[in-house]
Design a protein around this motif. Structure first.
Motif, PDB file in Angstrom:
ATOM      1  N   VAL A 132      -5.165   4.897  -0.370  1.00  0.00           N
ATOM      2  CA  VAL A 132      -4.160   4.114  -0.302  1.00  0.00           C
ATOM      3  C   VAL A 132      -3.055   4.594   0.916  1.00  0.00           C
ATOM      4  CG1 VAL A 132      -2.258   3.137  -1.460  1.00  0.00           C
ATOM      5  CG2 VAL A 132      -4.280   3.241  -2.843  1.00  0.00           C
ATOM      6  N   TRP A 133      -2.973   5.681   0.823  1.00  0.00           N
ATOM      7  CA  TRP A 133      -1.978   6.432   1.888  1.00  0.00           C
ATOM      8  C   TRP A 133      -2.794   5.970   3.294  1.00  0.00           C
ATOM      9  CZ3 TRP A 133       2.923   7.101   2.018  1.00  0.00           C
ATOM     10  CH2 TRP A 133       3.710   7.391   0.558  1.00  0.00           C
ATOM     11  N   MET A 155      -7.768  13.083 -12.788  1.00  0.00           N
ATOM     12  CA  MET A 155      -6.726  13.529 -12.102  1.00  0.00           C
ATOM     13  C   MET A 155      -7.040  13.624 -10.617  1.00  0.00           C
ATOM     14  SD  MET A 155      -3.338  14.062 -11.874  1.00  0.00           S
ATOM     15  CE  MET A 155      -3.101  14.079 -13.619  1.00  0.00           C
ATOM     16  N   PHE A 158       0.905  -1.168  -0.017  1.00  0.00           N
ATOM     17  CA  PHE A 158      -0.032  -0.120   0.077  1.00  0.00           C
ATOM     18  C   PHE A 158       0.912   1.353   0.025  1.00  0.00           C
ATOM     19  CE2 PHE A 158      -3.728  -2.463   1.483  1.00  0.00           C
ATOM     20  CZ  PHE A 158      -4.575  -2.149   0.462  1.00  0.00           C
ATOM     21  N   GLY A 159       1.851   1.202   0.877  1.00  0.00           N
ATOM     22  CA  GLY A 159       2.736   2.343   0.732  1.00  0.00           C
ATOM     23  C   GLY A 159       3.421   2.752  -0.407  1.00  0.00           C
ATOM     24  N   LEU A 204      -8.076   8.443  -4.932  1.00  0.00           N
ATOM     25  CA  LEU A 204      -7.619   6.868  -4.618  1.00  0.00           C
ATOM     26  C   LEU A 204      -6.233   6.970  -3.930  1.00  0.00           C
ATOM     27  CD1 LEU A 204      -7.294   3.961  -5.521  1.00  0.00           C
ATOM     28  CD2 LEU A 204      -6.506   4.545  -7.357  1.00  0.00           C
ATOM     29  N   SER A 205      -5.377   7.737  -4.244  1.00  0.00           N
ATOM     30  CA  SER A 205      -3.947   7.812  -3.718  1.00  0.00           C
ATOM     31  C   SER A 205      -3.982   7.956  -1.982  1.00  0.00           C
ATOM     32  CB  SER A 205      -3.033   8.946  -4.314  1.00  0.00           C
ATOM     33  OG  SER A 205      -3.187  10.312  -3.898  1.00  0.00           O
ATOM     34  N   ASP A 238      -8.460  23.750 -14.436  1.00  0.00           N
ATOM     35  CA  ASP A 238      -7.510  22.865 -15.167  1.00  0.00           C
ATOM     36  C   ASP A 238      -7.381  21.549 -14.801  1.00  0.00           C
ATOM     37  OD1 ASP A 238      -6.688  24.900 -16.798  1.00  0.00           O
ATOM     38  OD2 ASP A 238      -4.905  25.548 -15.628  1.00  0.00           O
ATOM     39  N   PHE A 297       2.659   1.648  -3.284  1.00  0.00           N
ATOM     40  CA  PHE A 297       1.493   2.113  -4.384  1.00  0.00           C
ATOM     41  C   PHE A 297       0.973   3.401  -4.173  1.00  0.00           C
ATOM     42  CE2 PHE A 297      -3.193   1.426  -5.962  1.00  0.00           C
ATOM     43  CZ  PHE A 297      -2.706   1.441  -7.412  1.00  0.00           C
ATOM     44  N   GLY A 298       0.946   3.724  -2.973  1.00  0.00           N
ATOM     45  CA  GLY A 298       0.538   5.369  -2.725  1.00  0.00           C
ATOM     46  C   GLY A 298       1.980   6.247  -3.067  1.00  0.00           C
ATOM     47  N   LYS A 307       3.011  19.488 -18.191  1.00  0.00           N
ATOM     48  CA  LYS A 307       2.316  20.770 -18.860  1.00  0.00           C
ATOM     49  C   LYS A 307       2.959  22.117 -18.861  1.00  0.00           C
ATOM     50  CE  LYS A 307      -2.363  22.509 -18.195  1.00  0.00           C
ATOM     51  NZ  LYS A 307      -3.498  22.753 -17.065  1.00  0.00           N
ATOM     52  N   ILE A 338      -7.504  10.200  -9.194  1.00  0.00           N
ATOM     53  CA  ILE A 338      -6.218   9.533  -8.835  1.00  0.00           C
ATOM     54  C   ILE A 338      -5.697   9.968  -7.397  1.00  0.00           C
ATOM     55  CG2 ILE A 338      -3.815   9.080  -9.370  1.00  0.00           C
ATOM     56  CD1 ILE A 338      -4.626   9.131 -12.217  1.00  0.00           C
ATOM     57  N   VAL A 339      -6.063  11.375  -7.159  1.00  0.00           N
ATOM     58  CA  VAL A 339      -6.046  12.079  -5.888  1.00  0.00           C
ATOM     59  C   VAL A 339      -6.720  11.113  -4.836  1.00  0.00           C
ATOM     60  CG1 VAL A 339      -5.678  13.963  -4.460  1.00  0.00           C
ATOM     61  CG2 VAL A 339      -5.024  14.320  -6.918  1.00  0.00           C
ATOM     62  N   ILE A 396       2.564  10.009  -9.766  1.00  0.00           N
ATOM     63  CA  ILE A 396       1.996  10.203 -11.161  1.00  0.00           C
ATOM     64  C   ILE A 396       1.013  11.403 -11.114  1.00  0.00           C
ATOM     65  CG2 ILE A 396       2.309   8.035 -12.094  1.00  0.00           C
ATOM     66  CD1 ILE A 396      -0.646   7.483 -11.530  1.00  0.00           C
ATOM     67  N   THR A 397       0.514  11.784  -9.985  1.00  0.00           N
ATOM     68  CA  THR A 397      -0.387  13.098  -9.957  1.00  0.00           C
ATOM     69  C   THR A 397       0.394  14.238 -10.177  1.00  0.00           C
ATOM     70  OG1 THR A 397      -0.229  13.250  -7.586  1.00  0.00           O
ATOM     71  CG2 THR A 397      -2.221  12.081  -8.410  1.00  0.00           C
ATOM     72  N   LEU A 425       1.293   6.460  -6.959  1.00  0.00           N
ATOM     73  CA  LEU A 425       0.168   7.248  -7.283  1.00  0.00           C
ATOM     74  C   LEU A 425       0.454   8.796  -7.070  1.00  0.00           C
ATOM     75  CD1 LEU A 425      -3.111   5.306  -5.989  1.00  0.00           C
ATOM     76  CD2 LEU A 425      -2.360   5.573  -8.294  1.00  0.00           C
ATOM     77  N   THR A 426       0.942   9.036  -5.912  1.00  0.00           N
ATOM     78  CA  THR A 426       1.517  10.472  -5.683  1.00  0.00           C
ATOM     79  C   THR A 426       2.337  11.032  -6.794  1.00  0.00           C
ATOM     80  OG1 THR A 426       0.962  10.308  -3.191  1.00  0.00           O
ATOM     81  CG2 THR A 426       2.463  11.978  -3.785  1.00  0.00           C
ATOM     82  N   ASP A 465      -0.521  29.422 -12.885  1.00  0.00           N
ATOM     83  CA  ASP A 465      -1.180  29.755 -11.514  1.00  0.00           C
ATOM     84  C   ASP A 465      -0.376  29.540 -10.240  1.00  0.00           C
ATOM     85  OD1 ASP A 465      -3.158  30.621 -13.100  1.00  0.00           O
ATOM     86  OD2 ASP A 465      -4.655  28.723 -12.750  1.00  0.00           O
TER      87      ASP A 465
END
Lengths: 94, 94
Positions: free
Chosen positions: B49-50, B39, A7-8, B45-46, B34, A10-11, A25, B42-43, A17-18, A14-15, A34
């Motif tokens: 998981v955390w 996205m 889980f850790g 979900l993350s 934006d 995977f977290g 961008k 995913i946040v 990839i966000t 996920l963090t 911004d």
């Protein structure tokens, strides 16, 4: 690796990839838009504090996630600096 | 509270305050701009998981930070839903 560690990590994944699309961008648009410098400095500080905590409790996932986010926020800060400079130069040449 | 716990809770605090302006700005501008729904999911979900990891290693700071970020991202998702609806209605009435 037990479930907790899974889980850790995977977290952490996920963090990470966000944050990557934001960096991509910013690179594409040549603008950090911004995101205020002040806010980005707080993000940098928070990752450093989390890293200290991660090392303190010896948590691989906390260390990994915050190391990645620290690098990506430093990249964004660098973009902010170079893109601002470029814009200033192009405006000066108008 | 030892230094390690202090760093952890200070990290939670800093993480929380980096999210609050985004929620405030979204509320003020009545737009989530934006931020893609994908996205934001995913946040969400993350953070879940955390949270599982935080409970697994029994880390108060990891649980606290992710509980706050989970609530704030659900608020942003809700804003995305209601503001989109409002815009659709106002366009329909033009």
């Amino acid at each position: 690796m037990d479930w907790i560690q899974f889980f850790g990590y995977f977290g952490s994944f996920l963090t990470s990839i966000t944050f990557i699309p934001q960096v991509y961008k910013a690179w594409q648009s040549k603008s950090v838009g911004d995101l205020s410098t002040w806010m980005m400095l707080i993000v940098v500080l928070s990752t450093i504090v989390w890293l200290a905590y991660g090392f303190g409790i010896n948590s691989g996932p906390v260390i990994l996630a915050n190391a990645i986010v620290l690098v990506l926020s430093l990249v964004l800060l660098y973009f902010k600096y170079i893109f601002k400079k470029d814009n200033a130069v192009s405006r000066a040449n108008d």
